[in-house]
Design a protein around this motif. Structure first.
Motif, PDB file in Angstrom:
ATOM      1  N   GLU A 189       3.859  18.367 -14.331  1.00 47.58           N
ATOM      2  CA  GLU A 189       5.119  18.654 -14.992  1.00 47.58           C
ATOM      3  C   GLU A 189       4.651  18.701 -16.762  1.00 47.58           C
ATOM      4  O   GLU A 189       5.444  19.185 -17.344  1.00 47.58           O
ATOM      5  N   GLY A 190       3.455  18.238 -16.862  1.00 47.52           N
ATOM      6  CA  GLY A 190       3.058  18.013 -18.487  1.00 47.52           C
ATOM      7  C   GLY A 190       3.319  16.808 -19.108  1.00 47.52           C
ATOM      8  O   GLY A 190       3.253  16.762 -20.421  1.00 47.52           O
ATOM      9  N   TRP A 191       4.006  15.792 -18.183  1.00 46.99           N
ATOM     10  CA  TRP A 191       4.108  14.548 -18.902  1.00 46.99           C
ATOM     11  C   TRP A 191       2.802  13.919 -19.447  1.00 46.99           C
ATOM     12  O   TRP A 191       1.898  13.978 -18.608  1.00 46.99           O
ATOM     13  N   GLU A 192       2.823  13.178 -20.499  1.00 48.52           N
ATOM     14  CA  GLU A 192       1.618  12.454 -20.914  1.00 48.52           C
ATOM     15  C   GLU A 192       1.822  10.966 -20.411  1.00 48.52           C
ATOM     16  O   GLU A 192       2.824  10.291 -20.813  1.00 48.52           O
ATOM     17  N   ILE A 193       0.807  10.425 -19.666  1.00 53.99           N
ATOM     18  CA  ILE A 193       1.013   9.197 -18.861  1.00 53.99           C
ATOM     19  C   ILE A 193       0.078   7.957 -19.646  1.00 53.99           C
ATOM     20  O   ILE A 193      -1.058   8.110 -19.964  1.00 53.99           O
ATOM     21  N   ASP A 194       0.957   6.923 -20.219  1.00 54.58           N
ATOM     22  CA  ASP A 194       0.196   6.190 -20.666  1.00 54.58           C
ATOM     23  C   ASP A 194      -0.027   5.141 -19.960  1.00 54.58           C
ATOM     24  O   ASP A 194       0.766   4.421 -19.025  1.00 54.58           O
ATOM     25  N   PRO A 195      -1.610   4.757 -19.924  1.00 55.83           N
ATOM     26  CA  PRO A 195      -1.913   3.813 -18.752  1.00 55.83           C
ATOM     27  C   PRO A 195      -1.337   2.357 -18.978  1.00 55.83           C
ATOM     28  O   PRO A 195      -1.185   1.571 -18.088  1.00 55.83           O
ATOM     29  N   GLU A 196      -0.853   2.001 -20.388  1.00 57.36           N
ATOM     30  CA  GLU A 196      -0.273   0.857 -20.725  1.00 57.36           C
ATOM     31  C   GLU A 196       1.045   0.581 -19.884  1.00 57.36           C
ATOM     32  O   GLU A 196       1.292  -0.513 -19.376  1.00 57.36           O
ATOM     33  N   ASP A 197       1.960   1.882 -19.835  1.00 60.98           N
ATOM     34  CA  ASP A 197       2.997   1.766 -19.147  1.00 60.98           C
ATOM     35  C   ASP A 197       2.785   1.846 -17.457  1.00 60.98           C
ATOM     36  O   ASP A 197       3.553   0.760 -17.054  1.00 60.98           O
ATOM     37  N   PHE A 239       0.889  -0.965  -0.229  1.00 60.53           N
ATOM     38  CA  PHE A 239      -0.047   0.059  -0.145  1.00 60.53           C
ATOM     39  C   PHE A 239       0.923   1.417  -0.029  1.00 60.53           C
ATOM     40  O   PHE A 239       0.558   2.095  -0.623  1.00 60.53           O
ATOM     41  N   HIS A 240       1.882   1.261   0.890  1.00 63.38           N
ATOM     42  CA  HIS A 240       2.704   2.453   0.875  1.00 63.38           C
ATOM     43  C   HIS A 240       3.337   2.587  -0.414  1.00 63.38           C
ATOM     44  O   HIS A 240       3.625   3.704  -0.983  1.00 63.38           O
ATOM     45  N   ASN A 241       3.966   1.506  -1.024  1.00 63.60           N
ATOM     46  CA  ASN A 241       4.563   1.619  -2.377  1.00 63.60           C
ATOM     47  C   ASN A 241       3.502   2.079  -3.502  1.00 63.60           C
ATOM     48  O   ASN A 241       3.964   3.033  -4.287  1.00 63.60           O
ATOM     49  N   ALA A 242       2.354   1.964  -3.470  1.00 64.97           N
ATOM     50  CA  ALA A 242       1.227   2.144  -4.289  1.00 64.97           C
ATOM     51  C   ALA A 242       1.085   3.764  -4.150  1.00 64.97           C
ATOM     52  O   ALA A 242       0.850   4.366  -5.031  1.00 64.97           O
ATOM     53  N   LEU A 243       1.122   4.220  -2.854  1.00 64.93           N
ATOM     54  CA  LEU A 243       0.808   5.635  -2.641  1.00 64.93           C
ATOM     55  C   LEU A 243       2.207   6.329  -3.316  1.00 64.93           C
ATOM     56  O   LEU A 243       1.829   7.519  -3.772  1.00 64.93           O
ATOM     57  N   ASP A 244       3.302   5.892  -3.029  1.00 66.97           N
ATOM     58  CA  ASP A 244       4.716   6.526  -3.536  1.00 66.97           C
ATOM     59  C   ASP A 244       4.380   6.600  -5.061  1.00 66.97           C
ATOM     60  O   ASP A 244       4.850   7.804  -5.956  1.00 66.97           O
ATOM     61  N   ILE A 245       3.952   5.295  -5.644  1.00 68.79           N
ATOM     62  CA  ILE A 245       3.744   5.342  -7.318  1.00 68.79           C
ATOM     63  C   ILE A 245       2.830   6.499  -7.719  1.00 68.79           C
ATOM     64  O   ILE A 245       2.922   7.254  -8.706  1.00 68.79           O
ATOM     65  N   ALA A 246       1.662   6.654  -6.976  1.00 73.13           N
ATOM     66  CA  ALA A 246       0.352   7.403  -7.368  1.00 73.13           C
ATOM     67  C   ALA A 246       1.018   8.839  -7.331  1.00 73.13           C
ATOM     68  O   ALA A 246       0.847   9.768  -8.069  1.00 73.13           O
ATOM     69  N   GLU A 247       2.005   9.060  -6.292  1.00 79.59           N
ATOM     70  CA  GLU A 247       2.045  10.593  -6.053  1.00 79.59           C
ATOM     71  C   GLU A 247       3.326  11.037  -7.128  1.00 79.59           C
ATOM     72  O   GLU A 247       3.288  11.925  -7.895  1.00 79.59           O
ATOM     73  N   ILE A 248       4.225  10.185  -7.508  1.00 78.41           N
ATOM     74  CA  ILE A 248       5.099  10.328  -8.573  1.00 78.41           C
ATOM     75  C   ILE A 248       4.354  10.568  -9.785  1.00 78.41           C
ATOM     76  O   ILE A 248       4.646  11.574 -10.847  1.00 78.41           O
ATOM     77  N   VAL A 249       3.295   9.827 -10.011  1.00 79.53           N
ATOM     78  CA  VAL A 249       2.262  10.076 -11.465  1.00 79.53           C
ATOM     79  C   VAL A 249       1.909  11.321 -11.329  1.00 79.53           C
ATOM     80  O   VAL A 249       1.699  11.973 -12.357  1.00 79.53           O
ATOM     81  N   ARG A 250       1.196  11.675  -9.915  1.00 81.07           N
ATOM     82  CA  ARG A 250       0.674  13.149 -10.025  1.00 81.07           C
ATOM     83  C   ARG A 250       1.765  14.233 -10.400  1.00 81.07           C
ATOM     84  O   ARG A 250       1.435  15.082 -11.340  1.00 81.07           O
ATOM     85  N   GLN A 251       2.800  14.128  -9.897  1.00 76.98           N
ATOM     86  CA  GLN A 251       3.833  15.061 -10.178  1.00 76.98           C
ATOM     87  C   GLN A 251       4.225  15.100 -11.545  1.00 76.98           C
ATOM     88  O   GLN A 251       4.506  16.229 -12.023  1.00 76.98           O
ATOM     89  N   LEU A 252       4.351  13.989 -12.200  1.00 71.93           N
ATOM     90  CA  LEU A 252       4.528  13.918 -13.601  1.00 71.93           C
ATOM     91  C   LEU A 252       3.525  14.600 -14.442  1.00 71.93           C
ATOM     92  O   LEU A 252       3.849  15.320 -15.297  1.00 71.93           O
ATOM     93  N   LEU A 253       2.332  14.312 -14.097  1.00 73.02           N
ATOM     94  CA  LEU A 253       1.235  14.997 -14.640  1.00 73.02           C
ATOM     95  C   LEU A 253       1.247  16.560 -14.762  1.00 73.02           C
ATOM     96  O   LEU A 253       1.009  17.220 -15.666  1.00 73.02           O
TER      97      LEU A 253
END
Length: 281
Positions: free
Chosen positions: A219-227, A203-217
């Motif tokens: 910054e203007g990055w396009e997140i591919d759900p396949e990735d 759960f802790h890892n999932a929270l960290d991953i989600a936070e990193i994805v939000r930061q990338l978004l």
């Protein structure tokens, strides 16, 4: 006495009271046998194990007269390996009573299969379970052969289970993962505490991953759900298993968990739907 691992998975699913109600059971080769296939089917679960050594498996014919144009070689010599449907019909009511007893908790699935396995081979109940299992496993093997998306899903699901087990063993590194206590209650505690800690770290890892994805978004990055679908929560490099003890942090209230992730997962869901429709066709 050997009892197949899928039996305990089925036992856990029967005791599951959460909103999520799985209907498919995945296991490795050791998780399947004729009685297990039969029990899973009677309880309404789809047992889809990843099976090794296919050349040693037997496909069963529905009758001695059954022959198939392109795949008859899978069933071996004509007239052999035939399902005894008369036995299944004669024992059907008893099979259903046994299945209801397992579902209602009167007898556990593991205890049932231990009794079936230790009983005489000519026992009608054992023989009926075996025949039903032969039917279900033959159908599942044919599905597996003819459906490439299904093979990928089975392999992916089994790999996830094996990854979770390795991660759980990594978390339970104390005493090299050996439970030295002979008390069954203490053994159960150790296993449950390990499972609790494992899920907490995931759960802790999932929270960290989600936070990193939000930061990338942001910054203007396009997140591919396949990735994102290839990112595992079983990360260990950033974890100190011995812990860091900072008593001044005990009173800090953690922020509320935000489950929302502004990523469109529709393409992945459409892929799953397309695969399902293709299978139905």
């Amino acid at each position: 006495m050997w009892v197949w691992e899928a039996v305990y998975i089925i036992e856990g699913l029967l005791k599951n009271t959460s909103e999520v109600q799985p209907t498919t059971v995945h296991a490795d080769t050791q998780g399947q046998s004729f009685p297990v296939f039969a029990l899973a089917h009677l309880l309404g679960f789809d047992l889809m194990p990843r099976i090794r050594n296919w050349k040693e498996l037997t496909f069963y014919r529905p009758s001695r007269q059954s022959e198939y144009v392109h795949i008859d070689a899978l069933f071996g010599e004509p007239g052999r390996h035939v399902i005894d449907f008369d036995l299944i019909e004669s024992q059907f009511r008893h099979l259903m009573r046994v299945a209801v007893s397992v579902r209602e908790g009167t007898i556990s699935s593991s205890t049932l299969l231990k009794r079936l396995r230790s009983g005489p081979r000519k026992n009608a109940t054992y023989a009926a379970f075996r025949e039903v299992g032969r039917v279900i496993r033959t159908v599942q093997l044919l599905r597996y052969l003819s459906d490439a998306p299904l093979r990928r899903r089975v392999t992916a699901a089994t790999n996830k289970v094996e990854s979770f087990n390795r991660f759980s063993q990594w978390i339970g590194f104390g005493n090299r993962g050996v439970i030295a206590d002979n008390d069954p209650i203490e053994q159960e505690k150790a296993m449950k505490f390990n499972a609790l800690l494992t899920n907490a770290v995931i759960f802790h890892n999932a929270l960290d991953i989600a936070e990193i994805v939000r930061q990338l978004l942001e910054e203007g990055w396009e997140i591919d759900p396949e990735d994102l679908s290839h990112i595992s929560p079983y990360l260990t490099e950033h974890i100190n298993r011995f812990g860091e003890y900072s008593t001044h942090e005990l009173g800090i209230q953690p922020e509320a968990y935000d489950p929302k992730l502004d990523v469109d997962f529709t393409p992945l869901r459409e892929q799953d739907l397309t695969a399902s429709l293709g299978q139905a066709a």
